[in-house]
Design a protein around this motif. Structure first.
Motif, PDB file in Angstrom:
ATOM      1  N   SER A 124       0.860  -1.214  -0.075  1.00 51.74           N
ATOM      2  CA  SER A 124       0.029   0.023  -0.110  1.00 51.74           C
ATOM      3  C   SER A 124       0.752   1.145  -0.126  1.00 51.74           C
ATOM      4  CB  SER A 124      -0.931   0.142   1.219  1.00 51.74           C
ATOM      5  OG  SER A 124      -2.081  -1.136   1.114  1.00 51.74           O
ATOM      6  N   ASP A 125       0.225   2.358  -0.702  1.00 51.52           N
ATOM      7  CA  ASP A 125       1.362   3.478  -0.833  1.00 51.52           C
ATOM      8  C   ASP A 125       1.063   4.498   0.174  1.00 51.52           C
ATOM      9  OD1 ASP A 125      -1.301   4.399  -1.347  1.00 51.52           O
ATOM     10  OD2 ASP A 125      -0.866   4.913  -3.463  1.00 51.52           O
ATOM     11  N   LYS A 126       0.052   4.280   1.038  1.00 55.01           N
ATOM     12  CA  LYS A 126      -0.369   4.835   2.510  1.00 55.01           C
ATOM     13  C   LYS A 126      -0.857   4.066   3.303  1.00 55.01           C
ATOM     14  CE  LYS A 126      -0.537   9.576   3.338  1.00 55.01           C
ATOM     15  NZ  LYS A 126       0.373  10.553   3.138  1.00 55.01           N
ATOM     16  N   LEU A 180       8.534   3.749  14.797  1.00 57.20           N
ATOM     17  CA  LEU A 180       8.575   3.593  13.356  1.00 57.20           C
ATOM     18  C   LEU A 180       9.754   4.176  12.647  1.00 57.20           C
ATOM     19  CD1 LEU A 180       4.740   3.470  12.782  1.00 57.20           C
ATOM     20  CD2 LEU A 180       6.296   1.573  12.908  1.00 57.20           C
ATOM     21  N   ARG A 181       9.801   5.678  12.845  1.00 56.03           N
ATOM     22  CA  ARG A 181      10.849   6.283  12.161  1.00 56.03           C
ATOM     23  C   ARG A 181      12.553   5.778  12.636  1.00 56.03           C
ATOM     24  NH1 ARG A 181       7.465  10.435  13.904  1.00 56.03           N
ATOM     25  NH2 ARG A 181       8.531  11.060  15.851  1.00 56.03           N
ATOM     26  N   SER A 182      12.406   5.516  13.763  1.00 51.19           N
ATOM     27  CA  SER A 182      13.754   4.799  14.181  1.00 51.19           C
ATOM     28  C   SER A 182      14.068   3.659  13.541  1.00 51.19           C
ATOM     29  CB  SER A 182      13.880   4.470  15.727  1.00 51.19           C
ATOM     30  OG  SER A 182      13.736   5.844  16.267  1.00 51.19           O
ATOM     31  N   ASN A 183      13.285   2.944  12.894  1.00 53.05           N
ATOM     32  CA  ASN A 183      13.344   1.875  11.924  1.00 53.05           C
ATOM     33  C   ASN A 183      13.291   1.926  10.520  1.00 53.05           C
ATOM     34  OD1 ASN A 183      13.460  -1.007  13.987  1.00 53.05           O
ATOM     35  ND2 ASN A 183      12.368   0.653  14.767  1.00 53.05           N
ATOM     36  N   GLY A 184      13.739   3.396  10.238  1.00 56.23           N
ATOM     37  CA  GLY A 184      13.467   3.502   8.749  1.00 56.23           C
ATOM     38  C   GLY A 184      12.358   3.907   8.217  1.00 56.23           C
ATOM     39  N   ILE A 185      11.177   3.829   8.917  1.00 59.27           N
ATOM     40  CA  ILE A 185       9.935   4.041   8.212  1.00 59.27           C
ATOM     41  C   ILE A 185       9.631   5.378   8.119  1.00 59.27           C
ATOM     42  CG2 ILE A 185       7.273   3.363   8.319  1.00 59.27           C
ATOM     43  CD1 ILE A 185       8.150   0.955   9.680  1.00 59.27           C
ATOM     44  N   GLU A 186       9.300   5.937   7.048  1.00 53.71           N
ATOM     45  CA  GLU A 186       8.808   7.209   6.877  1.00 53.71           C
ATOM     46  C   GLU A 186       7.348   7.838   7.635  1.00 53.71           C
ATOM     47  OE1 GLU A 186       7.761  10.939   3.654  1.00 53.71           O
ATOM     48  OE2 GLU A 186       8.397   8.749   3.189  1.00 53.71           O
ATOM     49  N   ALA A 187       7.283   8.167   8.799  1.00 55.15           N
ATOM     50  CA  ALA A 187       6.143   8.043   9.734  1.00 55.15           C
ATOM     51  C   ALA A 187       6.191   9.285  10.279  1.00 55.15           C
ATOM     52  CB  ALA A 187       6.108   6.984  10.606  1.00 55.15           C
ATOM     53  N   LYS A 208       2.837  14.407   4.581  1.00 54.56           N
ATOM     54  CA  LYS A 208       3.264  14.011   3.385  1.00 54.56           C
ATOM     55  C   LYS A 208       4.039  12.518   3.623  1.00 54.56           C
ATOM     56  CE  LYS A 208       2.234  17.387   1.484  1.00 54.56           C
ATOM     57  NZ  LYS A 208       0.832  17.677   0.629  1.00 54.56           N
ATOM     58  N   ALA A 209       4.281  11.831   5.006  1.00 45.10           N
ATOM     59  CA  ALA A 209       4.816  10.630   5.410  1.00 45.10           C
ATOM     60  C   ALA A 209       4.028   9.525   4.701  1.00 45.10           C
ATOM     61  CB  ALA A 209       4.960  10.703   6.787  1.00 45.10           C
ATOM     62  N   ASN A 210       4.633   8.504   4.436  1.00 42.88           N
ATOM     63  CA  ASN A 210       3.868   7.486   3.925  1.00 42.88           C
ATOM     64  C   ASN A 210       3.082   6.624   4.893  1.00 42.88           C
ATOM     65  OD1 ASN A 210       4.970   7.634   1.367  1.00 42.88           O
ATOM     66  ND2 ASN A 210       6.726   6.384   1.902  1.00 42.88           N
ATOM     67  N   VAL A 211       3.432   6.969   6.310  1.00 41.91           N
ATOM     68  CA  VAL A 211       2.835   6.344   7.213  1.00 41.91           C
ATOM     69  C   VAL A 211       2.292   7.262   8.276  1.00 41.91           C
ATOM     70  CG1 VAL A 211       2.771   4.694   9.339  1.00 41.91           C
ATOM     71  CG2 VAL A 211       3.985   4.104   7.435  1.00 41.91           C
ATOM     72  N   ILE A 212       0.917   7.445   8.605  1.00 41.88           N
ATOM     73  CA  ILE A 212       0.465   8.331   9.447  1.00 41.88           C
ATOM     74  C   ILE A 212      -0.235   7.651  10.755  1.00 41.88           C
ATOM     75  CG2 ILE A 212      -1.318  10.284   9.870  1.00 41.88           C
ATOM     76  CD1 ILE A 212      -1.565  10.432   6.707  1.00 41.88           C
ATOM     77  N   VAL A 213       0.427   7.960  11.914  1.00 46.45           N
ATOM     78  CA  VAL A 213       0.013   7.308  13.172  1.00 46.45           C
ATOM     79  C   VAL A 213      -1.175   8.192  14.001  1.00 46.45           C
ATOM     80  CG1 VAL A 213       0.544   6.284  15.316  1.00 46.45           C
ATOM     81  CG2 VAL A 213       2.206   6.276  13.602  1.00 46.45           C
TER      82      VAL A 213
END
Length: 446
Positions: free
Chosen positions: A32-34, A134-141, A177-182
């Motif tokens: 999924s892109d988002k 998530l960001r600490s593991n390389g995920i754009e969140a 704009k991040a791929n993952v929104i929490v």
């Protein structure tokens, strides 16, 4: 295509959980892109915050411990800049919560509005924690702690204003704009910005309603169990995951205790092609929930509620008297007691109410006040509630078999659920488990 993933609080308790959550989000990101992640408060925090509102003398100590738990997890799972920034954000929230805790300690009073405000910190702190991990593991969140929904002021069980909420959500999606929104589940806010809650289990409802408002076809609820099971595996041998449930079946099973889901979790799914997938963080297995009953559907699941009381109110004075049943049920409302089941014979000489054991004394004290005017006798019995769910109950041969088994236990009351996909039996406490296990064997044997 976007995907909504709800992360339950029961699977946010230690480093290993978050490692698995990171991997699951990474896997979802490949398809999924988002990704819109809806998070509950971390394990036990909501209960602890409730405890702070009930034990105001100890509230500062409780919230201090909550803060320390978040920082401990953050220190183990985030590093460098991510740790520093998130440490500051969580600390700011905690300072705010600490001030409120001292205030209620001094005043020794918690209004519904203040209670919701206090409970909102659980999901907001979890949002900051999870997005940092998530960001600490390389995920754009990116974590957005502002609740996604605008609601009315019905604190504790707020109603979402869907048209206004949709505008807010779309605006958030455009700005992030991040791929993952929490996002935080369970909580909302009024138009004036006051925090509200949607009821226990409201994070599931947050996820499905977001899916409806955004127009998505799939919502995943990630929890500790591999889907919804035929019965509680701690109570029923050979319990197994149910592959598929219709919406009506899912509603009945969730309400009967098979899985703690918000009463409105599946409301947004009706009239849409959305599917809800309940899956485990720890093991394979899932349940797909969508659509209506199918011709080959049989029996799906069993539930056993063993902490109930049956209150029987007897009197000839309620016979033919308009509003007598309403008068008695109003006493339950005044006592703050939820009625699990209610029945009355055509003769109108008795009214039977089933309530939770913990609240029975409050209701009895109110009903005693009606003695001599509307009520003659009040009897209380320990009971179990056995519910069996499945579209197959609509078939005469299956419902006859279920009723035949149940009749040997002399049930005190029998009722059917939404769209006739469930049967509920009220039986004496000592017989509930035996009946439930016998019916569960019928389910797993097909």
């Amino acid at each position: 295509m976007a995907l909504i993933v709800k992360i339950g609080g029961s699977i946010q308790k230690d480093e290993k959980d978050y490692e698995l959550i990171v991997k699951k989000i990474q896997d979802f990101s490949k398809k999924s892109d988002k990704i819109i992640v809806v998070t509950s408060a971390i394990k036990n925090v909501t209960n602890e915050l409730i405890s702070a509102t009930l034990n105001t003398d100890n509230s500062p100590n409780i919230v201090t411990e909550i803060y320390e738990r978040h920082i401990k997890l953050l220190s183990k799972l985030a590093d460098g800049k991510e740790f520093e920034n998130s440490f500051k954000d969580i600390s700011r929230l905690s300072d705010e919560l600490f001030r409120v805790a001292w205030s209620i300690r001094v005043l020794d009073e918690v209004t519904p509005r203040v209670r919701d405000y206090i409970l909102s910190f659980g999901e907001r702190m979890a949002t900051l924690l999870l997005s940092a991990i998530l960001r600490s593991n390389g995920i754009e969140a990116e974590g957005v702690i502002t609740p996604p929904f605008l609601t009315d002021e019905n604190y504790g069980e707020a109603n979402v204003i869907e048209d206004l909420s949709k505008k807010e959500i779309m605006g958030t999606l455009e700005n992030v704009k991040a791929n993952v929104i929490v996002l935080p589940g369970f909580i909302g806010r009024t138009k004036e910005g006051r925090y509200t809650t949607l009821g226990r289990g409201g994070s599931d409802y947050t996820a499905t309603l977001l899916g409806k408002l955004i127009g998505l076809r799939e919502v995943r609820l990630v929890t500790e169990v591999p889907g919804i099971m035929t019965g509680d595996p701690k109570k029923f041998e050979n319990a197994k995951t149910i592959t598929r449930l219709s919406l009506e079946e899912a509603i009945e099973l969730s309400q009967l205790g098979a899985k703690r889901l918000h009463p409105r979790t599946f409301d947004p799914v009706f009239g849409s092609d959305m599917k809800v997938i309940v899956e485990s963080l720890y093991e394979d297995g899932f349940t797909i929930i969508n659509g209506e009953c199918e011709n080959n559907d049989g029996l799906k699941g069993i539930s056993l509620l063993d902490n109930a009381k049956l209150i029987t109110v007897e009197s000839t004075k309620i016979v033919g008297k308009i509003g007598s049943a309403a008068r008695i049920t109003n006493e339950a409302k005044e006592a703050g007691v939820n009625i699990i089941s209610i029945s009355q014979p055509a003769s109108e000489t008795t009214i039977q109410l089933v309530v939770d054991s913990l609240s029975v004394d409050r209701l009895l004290s109110k009903l005693e006040e009606l003695k001599g005017t509307l009520v003659k006798d009040i009897e209380v019995n320990d009971v179990n509630i056995v519910g069996i769910v499945g579209c197959g109950i609509k078939k005469k041969e299956i419902s006859t078999k279920v009723l035949s088994i149940a009749s040997s236990y002399d049930p005190l009351a029998i009722s059917r659920g939404i769209s006739n996909v469930s049967m509920t039996f009220i039986v004496n406490k000592e017989e509930g488990e035996k009946l439930a296990k016998e019916l569960h064997k019928v389910i797993v044997s097909g």
